[in-house]
Design a protein around this motif. Sequence first.
Motif, mmCIF file in Angstrom:
data_model
loop_
_atom_site.group_PDB
_atom_site.id
_atom_site.type_symbol
_atom_site.label_atom_id
_atom_site.label_comp_id
_atom_site.label_asym_id
_atom_site.label_seq_id
_atom_site.Cartn_x
_atom_site.Cartn_y
_atom_site.Cartn_z
ATOM 1 N N THR A 105 -3.409 0.760 13.289
ATOM 2 C CA THR A 105 -3.508 -0.459 12.381
ATOM 3 C C THR A 105 -4.134 -0.327 11.205
ATOM 4 N N VAL A 106 -4.884 0.735 10.882
ATOM 5 C CA VAL A 106 -5.656 0.983 9.600
ATOM 6 C C VAL A 106 -5.077 1.603 8.693
ATOM 7 N N ALA A 107 -4.520 1.286 7.421
ATOM 8 C CA ALA A 107 -4.113 2.083 6.479
ATOM 9 C C ALA A 107 -4.799 3.120 6.198
ATOM 10 N N ALA A 108 -6.053 3.053 6.015
ATOM 11 C CA ALA A 108 -7.029 4.200 5.222
ATOM 12 C C ALA A 108 -6.824 5.583 6.434
ATOM 13 N N LEU A 109 -6.369 5.274 7.675
ATOM 14 C CA LEU A 109 -6.229 6.377 8.582
ATOM 15 C C LEU A 109 -5.026 7.062 8.363
ATOM 16 N N TYR A 110 -4.032 6.621 7.754
ATOM 17 C CA TYR A 110 -2.654 7.208 7.472
ATOM 18 C C TYR A 110 -2.752 8.418 6.425
ATOM 19 N N SER A 111 -2.169 9.508 6.716
ATOM 20 C CA SER A 111 -2.348 10.630 5.812
ATOM 21 C C SER A 111 -1.102 10.589 4.753
ATOM 22 N N TYR A 112 0.046 10.316 5.375
ATOM 23 C CA TYR A 112 1.438 10.459 4.636
ATOM 24 C C TYR A 112 1.909 9.004 4.246
ATOM 25 N N TRP A 113 2.501 9.014 3.119
ATOM 26 C CA TRP A 113 2.833 7.614 2.870
ATOM 27 C C TRP A 113 4.472 7.854 2.110
ATOM 28 N N GLY A 114 5.521 6.996 2.306
ATOM 29 C CA GLY A 114 6.512 7.001 1.533
ATOM 30 C C GLY A 114 6.440 6.347 0.237
ATOM 31 N N GLN A 115 7.549 6.241 -0.702
ATOM 32 C CA GLN A 115 7.298 5.588 -1.889
ATOM 33 C C GLN A 115 7.693 4.016 -1.761
ATOM 34 N N GLY A 116 8.026 3.667 -1.006
ATOM 35 C CA GLY A 116 8.160 1.902 -0.636
ATOM 36 C C GLY A 116 9.622 1.561 -0.892
ATOM 37 N N THR A 117 9.864 0.389 -0.388
ATOM 38 C CA THR A 117 11.199 -0.128 -0.628
ATOM 39 C C THR A 117 10.849 -1.590 -0.720
ATOM 40 N N GLN A 118 11.355 -2.059 -1.823
ATOM 41 C CA GLN A 118 11.365 -3.512 -2.357
ATOM 42 C C GLN A 118 12.088 -4.747 -1.203
ATOM 43 N N VAL A 119 11.304 -5.580 -0.678
ATOM 44 C CA VAL A 119 11.996 -6.720 0.256
ATOM 45 C C VAL A 119 11.676 -7.956 -0.845
ATOM 46 N N THR A 120 12.684 -8.784 -1.074
ATOM 47 C CA THR A 120 12.480 -9.894 -1.730
ATOM 48 C C THR A 120 13.345 -11.021 -0.886
ATOM 49 N N VAL A 121 12.630 -12.230 -0.661
ATOM 50 C CA VAL A 121 13.222 -13.236 0.263
ATOM 51 C C VAL A 121 12.995 -14.434 -0.700
ATOM 52 N N SER A 122 14.196 -15.079 -0.924
ATOM 53 C CA SER A 122 14.231 -16.220 -1.715
ATOM 54 C C SER A 122 14.411 -17.301 -0.956
ATOM 55 N N SER A 123 13.706 -18.536 -1.263
ATOM 56 C CA SER A 123 13.740 -19.588 -0.647
ATOM 57 C C SER A 123 15.052 -20.628 -1.131
#
Length: 123
Positions: A105-123
Motif C-alpha cells: 500500500t506504500v507508493a515509495a516501495l514500488y519500483s516501476y511506474w506507468g505514465q498515467g491515465t487521466q480520469v475526469t468525473v464531472s458533476s
Amino acid sequence: QVQLVESGGGLVQAGGSLRLSCAASGRTFSPYAMGWFRQAPGKEREFVSSITKSGGSTYYADSVKGRFTISRDNANNTVYLQMNSLKPEDTAVYYCAATFQTPITVAALYSYWGQGTQVTVSS
C-alpha cells in the motif's frame, strides 16, 4: 525492468463507470504485486488499490472501498481497476505500479511506474 502502460481513462459523469487497464511488458509480470495510485492537481500521490502477485489478496483505500475492484490476469500480463459509482473527487491521473516489496500500500516501495491515465468525473 518492467514497462507499464495504462489505458482506459477518460471523461465520465458522476455515478458512471470506467475500467482501467495496465499492460506489463519486459520482465515476467507474475512475481510482482501491483498497485494503482492517483494524483489530483495540487495533491500528493495517494494509494488507491493493490493486489498480491497471486491475486489472492486485495487492498483498497477507504475512499474507494465498495466502488472499485482490482484484478489481474497473469496469463496476459495485465492488471485492471474497475471503477463504479464514480465521484468528482475521483478525478486524478491514475498510475499503475509494480513492486516486490511489502507492504503493497506504500507508493515509495514500488519500483516501476506507468505514465498515467487521466480520469475526469464531472458533476
